[in-house]
Scaffold this motif. Sequence first.
Motif, PDB file in Angstrom:
ATOM      1  N   HIS A 123      -8.424  -0.369   1.605  1.00 42.02           N
ATOM      2  CA  HIS A 123      -7.756  -0.296   2.672  1.00 42.02           C
ATOM      3  C   HIS A 123      -7.535   1.021   2.299  1.00 42.02           C
ATOM      4  O   HIS A 123      -7.526   2.077   2.921  1.00 42.02           O
ATOM      5  CB  HIS A 123      -6.776  -0.765   3.335  1.00 42.02           C
ATOM      6  CG  HIS A 123      -5.979   0.201   4.470  1.00 42.02           C
ATOM      7  ND1 HIS A 123      -5.951   0.529   5.497  1.00 42.02           N
ATOM      8  CD2 HIS A 123      -4.400   0.530   3.853  1.00 42.02           C
ATOM      9  CE1 HIS A 123      -5.132   1.018   6.114  1.00 42.02           C
ATOM     10  NE2 HIS A 123      -4.141   1.302   5.177  1.00 42.02           N
TER      11      HIS A 123
ATOM     12  N   ASP B 223       3.841   4.193   6.291  1.00 36.46           N
ATOM     13  CA  ASP B 223       4.342   3.513   7.607  1.00 36.46           C
ATOM     14  C   ASP B 223       4.894   2.091   6.527  1.00 36.46           C
ATOM     15  O   ASP B 223       5.384   1.202   7.322  1.00 36.46           O
ATOM     16  CB  ASP B 223       3.360   3.061   8.488  1.00 36.46           C
ATOM     17  CG  ASP B 223       2.071   3.239   8.093  1.00 36.46           C
ATOM     18  OD1 ASP B 223       1.455   2.981   6.304  1.00 36.46           O
ATOM     19  OD2 ASP B 223       0.868   2.544   8.831  1.00 36.46           O
ATOM     20  N   HIS B 224       4.840   2.662   5.459  1.00 34.75           N
ATOM     21  CA  HIS B 224       5.012   1.424   4.340  1.00 34.75           C
ATOM     22  C   HIS B 224       6.035   1.426   3.324  1.00 34.75           C
ATOM     23  O   HIS B 224       6.699   0.242   2.483  1.00 34.75           O
ATOM     24  CB  HIS B 224       4.101   0.581   3.622  1.00 34.75           C
ATOM     25  CG  HIS B 224       2.713  -0.175   4.138  1.00 34.75           C
ATOM     26  ND1 HIS B 224       2.242  -1.562   4.790  1.00 34.75           N
ATOM     27  CD2 HIS B 224       1.896   0.147   5.402  1.00 34.75           C
ATOM     28  CE1 HIS B 224       2.021  -1.833   5.812  1.00 34.75           C
ATOM     29  NE2 HIS B 224       0.849  -0.315   5.766  1.00 34.75           N
TER      30      HIS B 224
ATOM     31  N   GLU C 244       1.263  -0.871  -0.158  1.00 33.98           N
ATOM     32  CA  GLU C 244      -0.089  -0.080   0.090  1.00 33.98           C
ATOM     33  C   GLU C 244       0.850   1.380   0.000  1.00 33.98           C
ATOM     34  O   GLU C 244       2.246   1.436   0.345  1.00 33.98           O
ATOM     35  CB  GLU C 244      -1.413  -0.119   0.910  1.00 33.98           C
ATOM     36  CG  GLU C 244      -0.270  -0.134   2.656  1.00 33.98           C
ATOM     37  CD  GLU C 244      -0.942   0.524   3.601  1.00 33.98           C
ATOM     38  OE1 GLU C 244      -1.162   1.288   3.606  1.00 33.98           O
ATOM     39  OE2 GLU C 244      -1.740  -0.229   4.395  1.00 33.98           O
TER      40      GLU C 244
ATOM     41  N   HIS D 210       0.586   3.663   2.292  1.00 38.68           N
ATOM     42  CA  HIS D 210       1.166   4.893   3.379  1.00 38.68           C
ATOM     43  C   HIS D 210       2.030   5.024   3.465  1.00 38.68           C
ATOM     44  O   HIS D 210       3.275   3.663   3.328  1.00 38.68           O
ATOM     45  CB  HIS D 210       0.045   4.297   3.956  1.00 38.68           C
ATOM     46  CG  HIS D 210      -1.520   4.345   3.332  1.00 38.68           C
ATOM     47  ND1 HIS D 210      -2.634   3.874   4.470  1.00 38.68           N
ATOM     48  CD2 HIS D 210      -1.883   5.195   2.838  1.00 38.68           C
ATOM     49  CE1 HIS D 210      -3.350   4.236   3.655  1.00 38.68           C
ATOM     50  NE2 HIS D 210      -3.179   4.822   3.210  1.00 38.68           N
TER      51      HIS D 210
HETATM   52 ZN   LIG Z   1      -2.422   1.884   5.385  1.00 40.18          ZN
END
Ligand SMILES: [Zn+2]
Length: 304
Positions: A179, A96-97, A92, A94
């Motif tokens: 998500h 934090d990835h 994904e 975002h």
């Molecule tokens: Zn996320």
Amino acid sequence: MKTRTFGCAMAVFYLSLALRAAAQDLGPHFKKVADGIYVYAAVLNEANSTIIQTQDGVILIDTGQSPKDSHVVAAAVKKLTSQPVRYIIHTEPHPDHIMGDFVFSPPAIVIAHAGATASIKQSESFSPQRIEKQMAASAEMREAFKSFRLVTPHVEYRDKMTLSLGERKFELYYLKNVHSEADTAIWLPKERVLFTAASVGVKRFGNHRPFVSIPDTLSGIKMMRALNPEVVIPGHGVPGSAKILDDMGKYYAQLMDGVTAMVKAGKSLDEIKKELKIPGTEDWEGKDRYPNNIEAAYRAVSAK
Ligand SMILES: [Zn+2]
């Protein structure tokens, strides 16, 4: 005969010790889930980053919760092999990835589903102010951001993609509306290892943005369950078996049934939020997200 059996048992014992030691050597937060596949998260429910070794170099699935974690992963890769990280696959877009992609790229090629670059460019999470705030968390974090550069995907695929590296094959599947704007499940058919992205959590409520669809999420879970995985690695949470998919599928089915029944009984959204309890979720994390799970179910029921 007896001696030979004993000798075999001892060999297996020492081999398993050696394998365990190998994962341990990478650091305390690495978990070996299959041969050459190591999952890392420093803190429970932070984003997982996975190292996958092949004969022709390394593939990473996401690069860790923060650049601090990306450097820990980079050090582990160096312990395992002298070969570089060839590809990064995003589950994904975002922060934090993906925030630590710059630690590996170049030379790593970043692959994501269509829409990932647009999502990154629009997101407030990558604004200079937000990045400065993250850097200011500690001297260590500021150091980890040294030479930071926002890396956007080099390759965006649509719906399905197959990638081969060395002896391994990777199938990428788009997960629609689960998500983010661009969620990818990754399936290693030979190893029977599945990455689910954030479509499921482990005893944890997901954050359901307004476009997240529970019926689409249930289809995604069904598709992944049909692959019959042996190891399941969620975007966040401890890796496990297909039970992770079953538990989350059951939760969403109960949520849909509960909301459907209450709507039929004439209850308002607020009443449903107050009254609906799903058995088995009492000890789940992220309870503050439960109301937005109900909203997502309510949207789906109202759209019918
Ligand atoms: Zn996320």
